[in-house]
Write an enzyme that holds these catalytic residues in place. Structure first.
Site, PDB file in Angstrom:
ATOM      1  N   ASP A 301       0.912  -1.105  -0.159  1.00 35.58           N
ATOM      2  CA  ASP A 301      -0.062  -0.227   0.118  1.00 35.58           C
ATOM      3  C   ASP A 301       0.938   1.272   0.072  1.00 35.58           C
ATOM      4  O   ASP A 301       2.135   1.335   0.514  1.00 35.58           O
ATOM      5  CB  ASP A 301      -0.785  -0.084   1.187  1.00 35.58           C
ATOM      6  CG  ASP A 301      -1.981   0.974   1.296  1.00 35.58           C
ATOM      7  OD1 ASP A 301      -2.332   1.572   0.165  1.00 35.58           O
ATOM      8  OD2 ASP A 301      -2.587   1.446   2.184  1.00 35.58           O
ATOM      9  N   THR A 303       0.373   4.511   1.301  1.00 36.29           N
ATOM     10  CA  THR A 303       0.566   5.217   2.641  1.00 36.29           C
ATOM     11  C   THR A 303       1.010   4.404   3.693  1.00 36.29           C
ATOM     12  O   THR A 303       0.292   3.441   4.000  1.00 36.29           O
ATOM     13  CB  THR A 303      -0.852   5.991   2.933  1.00 36.29           C
ATOM     14  OG1 THR A 303      -1.228   6.691   1.933  1.00 36.29           O
ATOM     15  CG2 THR A 303      -0.632   6.763   4.168  1.00 36.29           C
ATOM     16  N   ASP A 536      -2.537  -1.153   6.498  1.00 33.33           N
ATOM     17  CA  ASP A 536      -2.905  -0.669   7.870  1.00 33.33           C
ATOM     18  C   ASP A 536      -4.625  -0.251   7.850  1.00 33.33           C
ATOM     19  O   ASP A 536      -4.767   0.112   8.900  1.00 33.33           O
ATOM     20  CB  ASP A 536      -2.153   0.601   7.966  1.00 33.33           C
ATOM     21  CG  ASP A 536      -2.532   1.788   7.119  1.00 33.33           C
ATOM     22  OD1 ASP A 536      -3.024   1.468   6.102  1.00 33.33           O
ATOM     23  OD2 ASP A 536      -1.496   2.602   7.210  1.00 33.33           O
TER      24      ASP A 536
END
Length: 782
Positions: A301, A303, A536
């Site tokens: 991912d 970020t 996350d």
């Protein structure tokens, strides 16, 4: 029914809902309870077999032969301790961290525990609040929400009346009153987490090493029961000696189960988990270490993985007659006057110094609809900054437009800074362009080195994000990830895309939904890859569960952490370099020493079958095998499992094991049958035969240990010397402790010494012809 935002619910109605359990009660943890963990590790088929054997040995009164139970107990304790330790750390992570909520009830504003929210509550939200439930907006207060943890979309979203808001998201600007529509397990975040939990697959099936070991144990467990009964029956019929029949049968059956291999594997994995813990990496499952060691594709991912999640001012570009000081003065005047605390404002404040105090006459805060903010000062001049197309529109020159497009294509967010002598209004009038501020996602300091390392280890890197694909590709390019020119916007691929073609043709995927993430991971797996996924947010949980190895950031949602195999406690992806090396070290070393444990299994199976039909007693009892297993197998294997070995895991576990173990097992069978014949020919006692057989088994195992210890270093040479000394002590000093006869006898020396010396050349010959030329050509399932 729509709740009145001014009066809210009646307290009597709320009390009834809470009494009925229809409130935002804390969800059950996604981890197993301590009781379930203990039961799951204790009540296993492996432990049942050991307990049954122990029960039979107790009936003989020979309690010294129960030492083998220590292995089973230690094995169970390690697995249980590691899982409980992981559970306690995981349960401390929460998906919704806002414990308090402000609501309107009976016309009064009050603060309550978020657990006491019920459907219909009028919940008041302010900037900075995390939304604890799902709801719909009742009043318009320019509410802007960050839903990146749920959807992956980095930009804030403006919410108007009747728009939905989701639990787990954050209010980044404005305020509003929201009517609660769903609480507890019915919320979007909870349902997504439940779906991932329901789709949870047994990650052990992806553990090739443990799957192979478990297959061996499963087959042997069902085979040993009829073989054990047959050997016991034959022994009773021939000798009628119950105690000897029980002890010899127990020795044969215990030898069939590679309990030491299970223990050593769990110990090595637990040590790996401890080492990772020292690197601030939580290991939720011991088997995940092996899965990571085999990973050849990592899906990232943007970020939190490539970037830190912070924004930074990359550079400023003055325009026309303006210089950098003019631009800095204008930007800092607007930013420090409005005193916003969003990520863009924070980045600007860190880059530009605070200006002298100016007298402000009017301010216009940022709006996602307006796309700009500004302030008017006492001299009548207004300064503003925002998106170029919303502040200057068609008035931009071709040169400026090209510069803006080039910066955007490079992944920068461009803010146009200007001034006007007029009042701030929509649209802005008589504008003067001062310059541009280029803002970028902050790349993690060691990201480039980390990704370069993975590329050098033949690990492919793919980027899957909910953000704009052009931005994602640019950020990935700046971080040194290869193949970033091959990107795709997943909103353009249709409802039923060809995921196999997508993963073949692209490396960067933008605007990806949670379901699409999951399908992309599955497509990589269908292509034969072992896939790790990092994430996350709640939007990542389906993909995390689908992956072979799930890696979550502790700073993200609890749903992601509960699903993950690894949790990076400092949310630092750079730690993955050490994690990959640790996984490879553990698995490579387990594969190299597993042959030591399976020798006993192979010769025990062969001997138990032979002695069912042979008119002789099985020559050894459990306690005779204890020093053999401990001194030449268990202890040295543990130390060898700690050796640095960071080569990529290639599989072929059974081929490696059989090349070393099969010749040794055949050699043990041959020497045991020879000693059984000599027992009859030379009228040796049962104890004497058992002692010499145990000595020869020890010598054979030492030969294998000598071979698997290569290449040698000082520590390995010291270990081999220490084991040789210990072997001497067991058989010539402390022999009575293990029910071994004294070998300080010249008559016996003439018999056992030549046999012991011959074990090495015999093993070398068998390994060359059987291990390499025959077994080495077989295509083994790994």
């Amino acid at each position: 029914m729509r709740t009145d935002p001014h009066t809210g619910l009646k307290q009597s109605y709320v009390d009834a809902q809470i009494a009925a359990g229809a409130h935002n009660v804390e969800q059950a943890p996604l981890t197993r309870t301590v009781g379930q963990i203990i039961a799951g590790n204790t009540f296993t088929l492996f432990n049942l077999v050991n307990v049954v054997i122990a029960a039979f040995i107790i009936t003989t009164g020979s309690y010294s032969n129960l030492l083998f139970l220590g292995v089973a107990i230690f094995n169970t304790a390690i697995g249980t301790f590691q899982e409980i330790r992981s559970k306690h750390q995981l349960d401390s992570l929460t998906i919704v961290s806002a414990p308090q909520a402000t609501v309107v009830r009976d016309g009064h504003t009050t603060t309550i525990s978020a657990e006491n929210l019920v459907v219909g509550d009028a919940l008041q939200l302010r900037r900075g609040a995390q939304i604890p439930v799902d709801g719909v907006v009742l009043t318009n207060g320019n509410l802007e929400v960050d839903e990146s943890a749920l959807t992956g979309e980095a930009n804030s979203i403006t919410k108007r009346p009747d728009d939905a808001v989701l639990s787990g998201s954050f209010v980044v600007a404005g305020n509003a009153t929201v009517m609660v529509t769903k609480v507890a397990g019915d919320t979007f975040a909870a349902r997504l987490a439940k779906e991932a939990k329901a789709e949870q697959t047994d990650k052990d099936k992806n553990s090739k090493l443990l799957a192979t070991i478990n297959r061996i144990i499963k087959v042997l467990t069902y085979v040993l029961i009829p073989l054990g009964i047959a050997l016991f029956t034959v022994s009773m019929v021939r000798r009628g000696d119950y105690n000897r029949a029980i002890l010899t049968t127990s020795a044969a059956v215990i030898g069939m189960i590679p309990e030491g291999l299970v223990l050593m594997t769990n110990v090595a994995l637990a040590v790996g988990a401890r080492n990772l813990g020292q690197r601030r990496v939580l290991v939720r499952s011991l088997t995940a270490i092996e899965a990571l060691a085999r990973v050849d594709t990592i899906c990232l991912d943007k970020t939190g993985t490539i970037t830190t999640g912070r924004l930074i001012v990359n550079r400023v570009v003055p325009v026309g007659d303006h210089d950098a000081d003019d631009l800095a003065s204008a930007v800092s005047a607007v930013t420090f006057t409005l005193n916003d605390d969003n990520e863009t404002a924070i980045a600007i404040k860190e880059y530009f110094p605070q200006p002298p105090q100016w007298t402000v006459t009017n301010t216009v805060p940022f709006s996602s609809a307006r796309k700009w903010s500004g302030a008017t000062f006492s001299d009548g001049t207004s300064y503003f900054m925002g998106a170029p197309e919303f502040t200057f529109g068609d008035t931009l020159t071709a040169e400026n437009t090209t510069a803006i497009n080039d910066a955007a294509a490079a992944g920068y967010r461009v803010l146009a800074v200007g001034r006007t002598p007029d009042a701030l209004s929509v649209p802005l009038t008589h504008t003067d362009l001062i310059g541009f501020v280029l803002i970028a996602d902050e790349i993690r300091p060691a990201a480039m080195d980390t990704f370069t390392y993975f590329a050098g280890q033949d690990v492919q890197l793919k980027v899957i994000s909910g953000d704009n694909p052009i931005t994602v590709a640019s950020v990935a390019r700046r971080a040194g990830i290869q193949g970033t020119d091959q990107y795709v916007n997943m909103t353009t691929v249709g409802e039923q895309p060809d995921y196999d073609a997508l993963v073949r043709d692209y490396n960067v995927f933008g605007r990806v939904t949670p379901e699409q993430k999951k399908h992309l991971i599955a497509a990589y797996q269908d292509a034969g890859h072992t896939v790790a996924m990092t994430g996350d947010g709640v939007n990542d949980v389906l993909a995390l569960r689908q992956s072979d190895c799930a890696i979550a950031m502790a700073s993200g949602s609890e749903a992601a952490s509960a699903i993950a195999d690894f949790v990076l406690l400092d949310s630092n992806f750079d730690a993955m370099t050490g994690v990959l090396n640790e996984g490879r070290r553990v698995i490579n070393n387990i594969e190299s020493v597993a042959s030591l444990f399976l020798i006993k299994t192979m010769y025990s199976v062969a001997l138990i079958i032979i002695f069912i039909f042979l008119n002789a007693d099985y020559p050894i009892i459990p306690i005779n095998l204890t020093p053999v297993s401990a001194v030449t197998v268990a202890i040295p294997s543990f130390f060898l499992s700690l050796e640095p070995n960071f080569a990529r895991v290639t599989g072929q576990f059974m081929k490696k094991v059989m090349t070393f173990a099969a010749p040794a097992a055949l050699e043990v069978v041959a020497y045991t049958l020879l000693m059984t014949w000599l027992e009859s020919a030379l009228h040796l006692s049962f104890d004497t035969t058992g002692t010499i057989v145990a000595l020869l088994i020890t010598c054979v195992c030492y030969n294998v240990l000598f071979r698997v210890s290569r290449p040698f270093n000082r520590l390995k040479v010291g270990m081999l010397a220490a084991i040789a000394v210990t072997m001497f002590g067991v058989f010539f000093v402390a022999n009575h402790v293990f029910s071994l006869v004294s070998l300080w006898n010249w008559g016996l020396f003439i018999l056992y010494a030549p046999l012991a010396v011959s074990t090495y050349p015999v093993y070398i010959i068998l390994q060359e012809f059987l291990g390499r030329r025959v077994l080495g050509r077989i295509k083994w399932r790994s």
